[in-house]
Design an enzyme around this catalytic site. Structure first.
Site, PDB file in Angstrom:
ATOM      1  N   ALA A  67       0.872  -1.176   0.000  1.00 45.71           N
ATOM      2  CA  ALA A  67       0.000   0.000   0.000  1.00 45.71           C
ATOM      3  C   ALA A  67       0.908   1.225   0.000  1.00 45.71           C
ATOM      4  CB  ALA A  67      -0.865  -0.019   1.252  1.00 45.71           C
ATOM      5  N   GLY A 113       0.707  -4.905   0.793  1.00 45.95           N
ATOM      6  CA  GLY A 113      -0.443  -4.962  -0.112  1.00 45.95           C
ATOM      7  C   GLY A 113      -0.119  -5.636  -1.445  1.00 45.95           C
ATOM      8  N   GLU A 136       4.566  -5.209   7.280  1.00 47.45           N
ATOM      9  CA  GLU A 136       3.801  -4.126   7.904  1.00 47.45           C
ATOM     10  C   GLU A 136       4.198  -3.846   9.354  1.00 47.45           C
ATOM     11  OE1 GLU A 136       2.517  -6.359   5.825  1.00 47.45           O
ATOM     12  OE2 GLU A 136       0.959  -5.460   4.574  1.00 47.45           O
TER      13      GLU A 136
HETATM   14  N1  CAA Z   1       4.649   3.158  -0.490  1.00 47.57           N
HETATM   15  C1  CAA Z   1       5.054   4.338  -1.012  1.00 47.57           C
HETATM   16  N2  CAA Z   1       6.209   4.479  -1.673  1.00 47.57           N
HETATM   17  C2  CAA Z   1       6.986   3.392  -1.805  1.00 47.57           C
HETATM   18  C3  CAA Z   1       6.623   2.133  -1.286  1.00 47.57           C
HETATM   19  C4  CAA Z   1       5.388   2.045  -0.619  1.00 47.57           C
HETATM   20  N3  CAA Z   1       4.929   0.892  -0.113  1.00 47.57           N
HETATM   21  N4  CAA Z   1       7.610   1.261  -1.562  1.00 47.57           N
HETATM   22  C5  CAA Z   1       8.548   1.937  -2.239  1.00 47.57           C
HETATM   23  N5  CAA Z   1       8.178   3.221  -2.396  1.00 47.57           N
HETATM   24  C6  CAA Z   1       8.898   4.296  -3.077  1.00 47.57           C
HETATM   25  C7  CAA Z   1      10.072   4.808  -2.258  1.00 47.57           C
HETATM   26  O1  CAA Z   1       9.641   5.725  -1.270  1.00 47.57           O
HETATM   27  C8  CAA Z   1      10.916   5.441  -3.342  1.00 47.57           C
HETATM   28  O2  CAA Z   1      10.310   6.660  -3.698  1.00 47.57           O
HETATM   29  P1  CAA Z   1      11.200   8.020  -3.864  1.00 47.57           P
HETATM   30  O3  CAA Z   1      12.205   7.679  -4.932  1.00 47.57           O
HETATM   31  O4  CAA Z   1      10.173   9.020  -4.297  1.00 47.57           O
HETATM   32  O5  CAA Z   1      11.835   8.267  -2.536  1.00 47.57           O
HETATM   33  C9  CAA Z   1      10.710   4.502  -4.516  1.00 47.57           C
HETATM   34  O6  CAA Z   1       9.499   3.797  -4.268  1.00 47.57           O
HETATM   35  C10 CAA Z   1      11.816   3.479  -4.690  1.00 47.57           C
HETATM   36  O7  CAA Z   1      11.945   2.776  -3.470  1.00 47.57           O
HETATM   37  P2  CAA Z   1      13.321   2.654  -2.642  1.00 47.57           P
HETATM   38  O8  CAA Z   1      14.214   3.804  -2.944  1.00 47.57           O
HETATM   39  O9  CAA Z   1      12.969   2.429  -1.197  1.00 47.57           O
HETATM   40  O10 CAA Z   1      13.925   1.339  -3.280  1.00 47.57           O
HETATM   41  P3  CAA Z   1      14.948   0.333  -2.604  1.00 47.57           P
HETATM   42  O11 CAA Z   1      15.453  -0.541  -3.699  1.00 47.57           O
HETATM   43  O12 CAA Z   1      15.945   1.057  -1.768  1.00 47.57           O
HETATM   44  O13 CAA Z   1      14.055  -0.545  -1.590  1.00 47.57           O
HETATM   45  C11 CAA Z   1      12.114  -1.789  -0.937  1.00 47.57           C
HETATM   46  C12 CAA Z   1      13.043  -1.358  -2.091  1.00 47.57           C
HETATM   47  C13 CAA Z   1      12.885  -2.725   0.022  1.00 47.57           C
HETATM   48  C14 CAA Z   1      10.942  -2.535  -1.530  1.00 47.57           C
HETATM   49  C15 CAA Z   1      11.643  -0.533  -0.153  1.00 47.57           C
HETATM   50  O14 CAA Z   1      11.122   0.407  -1.103  1.00 47.57           O
HETATM   51  C16 CAA Z   1      10.570  -0.791   0.858  1.00 47.57           C
HETATM   52  O15 CAA Z   1      10.860  -1.305   1.938  1.00 47.57           O
HETATM   53  N6  CAA Z   1       9.316  -0.411   0.564  1.00 47.57           N
HETATM   54  C17 CAA Z   1       8.208  -0.509   1.493  1.00 47.57           C
HETATM   55  C18 CAA Z   1       7.738  -1.952   1.637  1.00 47.57           C
HETATM   56  C19 CAA Z   1       6.636  -2.013   2.666  1.00 47.57           C
HETATM   57  O16 CAA Z   1       6.837  -1.749   3.844  1.00 47.57           O
HETATM   58  N7  CAA Z   1       5.420  -2.391   2.229  1.00 47.57           N
HETATM   59  C20 CAA Z   1       4.277  -2.471   3.072  1.00 47.57           C
HETATM   60  C21 CAA Z   1       3.465  -1.193   2.960  1.00 47.57           C
HETATM   61  S1  CAA Z   1       2.196  -1.095   4.181  1.00 47.57           S
HETATM   62  C22 CAA Z   1       0.894  -2.006   3.564  1.00 47.57           C
HETATM   63  O17 CAA Z   1       0.977  -2.601   2.516  1.00 47.57           O
HETATM   64  C23 CAA Z   1      -0.334  -1.956   4.435  1.00 47.57           C
HETATM   65  C24 CAA Z   1      -1.437  -2.863   4.068  1.00 47.57           C
HETATM   66  O18 CAA Z   1      -1.335  -4.077   4.168  1.00 47.57           O
HETATM   67  C25 CAA Z   1      -2.739  -2.294   3.685  1.00 47.57           C
END
Ligand code: CAA
Length: 259
Positions: A67, A113, A136
């Site tokens: 998400a 998500g 999460e």
């Molecule tokens: N939401 C919003 N933006 C996200 C995102 C997310 N879930 N995942 C990645 N992005 C964005 C980053 O913020 C970044 O944006 P900017 O360049 O504008 O800063 C871009 O995508 C590229 O990501 P990274 O620079 O972080 O890439 P990386 O290779 O260093 O890392 C990753 C990759 C390990 C997947 C890391 O992006 C990450 O940990 N992302 C979040 C994963 C996460 O926690 N997901 C769960 C979300 S909560 C949820 O899903 C709730 C639910 O169940 C309803």
């Protein structure tokens, strides 16, 4: 309807490919993407000619990284609960109950998500570079798009607890061992493999396929989804949620309270 965040392509007369297309944000599922996916999936399910849908993420890096954290980080608990409720209705429960089978072709990160989208799909295959997880709790929230229910149904409570509580993603091979995906293939072969599975489905009766999905789903009534929904909202009232989401944006490790 013209879509901003997804791409639609008919691979053949009967197979529709829907690609999540926000690669710069690793295909994170914001409100607009969820609404567009709903529209596109409904259209496919209503079209008798379309008999299999393949879901994929654009680029090589991500199926969907979850998400959209930036969109929900300032939400109130009620807004959080509603985010989860709307998501269930528009996308995750919707897919699960489609009469047209949906194959998730997991081409990279499927986190939060993103994995929940694959879990709601009827069949999952992954590329060797895929990483699947529910991180999460590392953000101070819980899976809110059905992950607490569907992961446990699919791979068993023990492994689901392990993945959810440690927040550690598994690689494609481990996902295969866990029964989370049906097959693992190199990235270049992923779409072909999804089309191969679609081909097996196309040989069968479309009416029976729809009934089979309904019958299999009847064993998994997911009464826990309502509870997940409520607890997802509750997490938004905690200081850990504020710290976890802020830490993500500031690209640092969260400092959680231990008292
Ligand atoms: N939401 C919003 N933006 C996200 C995102 C997310 N879930 N995942 C990645 N992005 C964005 C980053 O913020 C970044 O944006 P900017 O360049 O504008 O800063 C871009 O995508 C590229 O990501 P990274 O620079 O972080 O890439 P990386 O290779 O260093 O890392 C990753 C990759 C390990 C997947 C890391 O992006 C990450 O940990 N992302 C979040 C994963 C996460 O926690 N997901 C769960 C979300 S909560 C949820 O899903 C709730 C639910 O169940 C309803």
């Amino acid at each position: 309807m013209k879509y901003q965040n997804i791409l639609i392509k008919d691979i053949s007369a009967h197979i529709r490919l829907i690609t999540l297309n926000r690669p710069a944000q690793l295909n994170a599922l914001n409100k607009k993407t969820i609404e567009e996916l709903h529209e596109a999936l409904k259209k496919a399910d209503d079209d008798r000619a379309i008999r299999v849908v393949i879901l994929m993420g654009s680029g090589e890096k991500a199926f969907a990284a979850g998400a959209d954290i930036k969109e929900f980080m300032n939400f109130t608990p009620e807004e959080g609960r509603k985010l989860s409720e709307d998501g269930h209705k528009l996308l995750f429960d919707f897919i699960e109950n489609m009469k047209t089978p949906v194959i998730a072709a997991i081409n990279g990160y499927a986190l939060g998500g993103g994995l929940e989208l694959a879990l709601a799909s009827h069949i999952r295959i992954a590329s060797t570079n895929a990483k699947l997880g529910l991180p999460e709790v590392s953000l101070g929230v819980i899976p809110g798009y059905g992950g607490t229910q569907r992961l446990a149904h699919l791979i068993g409570k023990g492994r689901a607890m392990e993945m959810i509580l440690t927040a550690r993603p598994v690689d494609a091979q481990k996902a295969f061992t866990y029964g989370l995906v049906s097959e693992v293939v190199p990235f270049e072969k992923l779409l072909d493999k999804a089309v191969e599975y679609a081909g097996y489905i196309l040989k069968n009766s479309p009416q029976a396929i729809g009934l089979a999905i309904e019958a299999v789903n009847a064993a998994f009534t997911n009464t826990g989804l309502k509870k997940e929904n409520e607890l997802f909202g509750k997490a938004f009232s905690t200081s850990d949620f504020k710290e976890g989401t802020r830490a993500f944006i500031e690209r640092r490790k969260p400092g959680y309270s231990v008292d």
